[in-house]
Structures are given as structure tokens and as C-alpha cells.
Design a protein around this motif. Sequence first.
Motif, PDB file in Angstrom:
ATOM      1  N   GLN A  47       1.063  -1.171   0.036  1.00  0.00           N
ATOM      2  CA  GLN A  47       0.021   0.033   0.119  1.00  0.00           C
ATOM      3  C   GLN A  47       0.921   1.346   0.091  1.00  0.00           C
ATOM      4  N   ARG A  66       2.372   1.565  -3.360  1.00  0.00           N
ATOM      5  CA  ARG A  66       1.531   2.240  -4.475  1.00  0.00           C
ATOM      6  C   ARG A  66       1.044   3.761  -4.378  1.00  0.00           C
ATOM      7  N   THR A  72      -2.117   6.534   2.792  1.00  0.00           N
ATOM      8  CA  THR A  72      -2.611   5.280   3.287  1.00  0.00           C
ATOM      9  C   THR A  72      -3.713   5.190   4.529  1.00  0.00           C
ATOM     10  N   GLY A 119      -5.850  -4.749  -9.200  1.00  0.00           N
ATOM     11  CA  GLY A 119      -6.441  -4.859  -8.148  1.00  0.00           C
ATOM     12  C   GLY A 119      -7.280  -3.561  -7.313  1.00  0.00           C
ATOM     13  N   GLU A 120      -6.792  -2.559  -7.936  1.00  0.00           N
ATOM     14  CA  GLU A 120      -7.627  -1.268  -7.633  1.00  0.00           C
ATOM     15  C   GLU A 120      -7.849  -0.371  -8.791  1.00  0.00           C
ATOM     16  N   ALA A 121      -6.878  -0.548  -9.894  1.00  0.00           N
ATOM     17  CA  ALA A 121      -6.993   0.458 -10.923  1.00  0.00           C
ATOM     18  C   ALA A 121      -6.517  -0.348 -12.276  1.00  0.00           C
ATOM     19  N   ARG A 153      -1.438   4.705 -14.014  1.00  0.00           N
ATOM     20  CA  ARG A 153      -2.844   4.030 -13.380  1.00  0.00           C
ATOM     21  C   ARG A 153      -3.682   5.068 -13.641  1.00  0.00           C
ATOM     22  N   GLY A 191      -8.284   5.357 -13.056  1.00  0.00           N
ATOM     23  CA  GLY A 191      -9.128   4.602 -12.310  1.00  0.00           C
ATOM     24  C   GLY A 191      -9.981   3.917 -13.036  1.00  0.00           C
ATOM     25  N   THR A 204     -15.785  -2.647  -3.891  1.00  0.00           N
ATOM     26  CA  THR A 204     -14.856  -2.053  -3.249  1.00  0.00           C
ATOM     27  C   THR A 204     -14.228  -0.857  -3.712  1.00  0.00           C
ATOM     28  N   LEU A 205     -15.092  -0.190  -4.735  1.00  0.00           N
ATOM     29  CA  LEU A 205     -14.435   1.340  -5.356  1.00  0.00           C
ATOM     30  C   LEU A 205     -14.866   2.307  -4.409  1.00  0.00           C
ATOM     31  N   GLU A 206     -14.296   3.371  -4.668  1.00  0.00           N
ATOM     32  CA  GLU A 206     -14.726   4.544  -3.692  1.00  0.00           C
ATOM     33  C   GLU A 206     -16.250   5.022  -4.127  1.00  0.00           C
TER      34      GLU A 206
END
Length: 283
Positions: free
Chosen positions: A50, A53, A71, A145-147, A169, A171, A195-197
Motif C-alpha cells: 500500500q 502504491r 494510506t 487490484g485497484e485500478a 494507473r 481509475g 470495493t471502489l470509492e
Amino acid sequence: MQTFSGRSNASEPIAQDPQAPRRPARRKRQPDQAGASSPNFVDALARGLQVMRCFDPGVASLGNLELSERTGLAKSTISRIVYTLTTLGYLRYHPDTGRYSPSYGVLALGFGCLANQEVRQLARPLMETLARTTGAAVALGAFDGEAMTYIEAVHGSSALYLRLPVGYRVGMNSTMGRAYLASLPAPERAQLLQTLEPGLLPPRMVSKACREFEASGCCFGVGDWQPGIHAAAAPFATLTGEGTFVLSCGGPANILPEARLKAEIADSLSQIVHQLSPPLSRR
């Protein structure tokens, strides 16, 4: 007739009772689906990643306070993490500023990953042709995993003001991100969206992406990610079995007007995807 004494010879195999229960063969552990709640999940490792990233393209260095804010981790935790990452060669400490920046250990990991991805080698010449004929930017991305992370990028014109490099990266609200989401089975897509904002991707935008993907195999962005920027993106599974990737083509509205985007560009992306994907995954 051969007889056996009660004493065994070490050089001879020991006879086994055929009636004795056999011990089941050990199977390879399969990744479970519990995610961060699994007992196999290593929190300390996750926190370290984390922190790494936080160093997005364009972020030259960060201090402990900034890392803590980005973070949500306590400053004492950040201090231990950056000490460990610095000791292992993944971060570099700048004593004149008290800040940290990625070190060469990160490059070794990144280049190792890129070098082993055959899809980049297969896609690169096709991307170069599309970039050259359109004057646009063509990118190949993967979900991290996130973007969506660019693993290859080709720019068709030096005049493009939005020149996004490998490692950039975007979004999941980008055209590339929406195309990836649209390619997922509905239950998997719903799970990922949770899991996204909150508010990042309105339901109407997801529904639109799914309709576009179902109709043409592509998703489109007409100034909805960046004003004046149009893009089309097509997801595909690879011939090499490396997973799902997304190919996108984007640029200023003056070189990629909506009509061209949804006809010529979508057709070109579909042709490239057809060459990169296995027969069973083709639309």
C-alpha cells in the motif's frame, strides 16, 4: 519359495500391507476466495505494498506524514514500513529532505513482470500501426487490484498533450476501467464495484458500458473522463493465458470525433483483439 525373517535388510524395500490405509496425496494449495479476511492474508505485506502504491507516476518523493495521510496508516507504522523497504532496496531515503522515493529494487520487479508478458510483444506492432494511422495514443492495460495499469503505450503524435507512460494507473471510471468491468460476469462485477470509492462509477455509467460492450465489444468515452478527450477500449483474454487485458485508443476530440471513434476506431480495436485472443473468447 522366498521367506522373510522378522529382521529387515536396509538395502531392501520394506513390504507394505496392501490392506493398510493409504495416505492421500498432498495437493497443491489453491488460492482461496476470502480475500483480506482469509487467514492466509498477510497484513504486514499488504501495508508495505500500500505504501509503494503511493508513488504514482509524477510523484518524485514523499515524506512519512504524506504517506500516513495517503494510506491512513499510523505514522509509527509508516516509519517501520519505510525502514524495511529502504533496507531491502525498494525505497531510497534522501537525508537532505527527509523524504523517500522508489529505488532500483522496484525497477527489477517491474521489468521482470513486463519481460515475462508475451502479450506485450504480440500487441506492440499492432499498437504501433494503429497509433501511426490515427495519430492517437494506444495503450494496453491490466487490472492491478485497484485500478488499470498501463503495461504498454504507444503515442502516434508528438503533439499529444496527454502522453501517459507505461506504469501509469487510470481509475476504474476511465474508458479502460469501464471496459474491464463490462467484460466481467455480473456477480464478479458487482463484487468489484463494492470495493471502489463510493460515487466513482454511477450505476448508469456501468450500465452504459455493459450495453456498449454487448453491442460492439468496445466501450466509449466521449469527454466523460477528461474534457475534450475521446477514447474507445476493448477487453480481451489472451492467447498466452496471461489473463484479461484492455486495449484502448484515445486522443483529442479533433482527431477522434465521436463518429470516427464508434466506427473506424472500434473496428480497428476489434481486429487487433481478434488477433490477440483465443478463438473461444472472440465475440
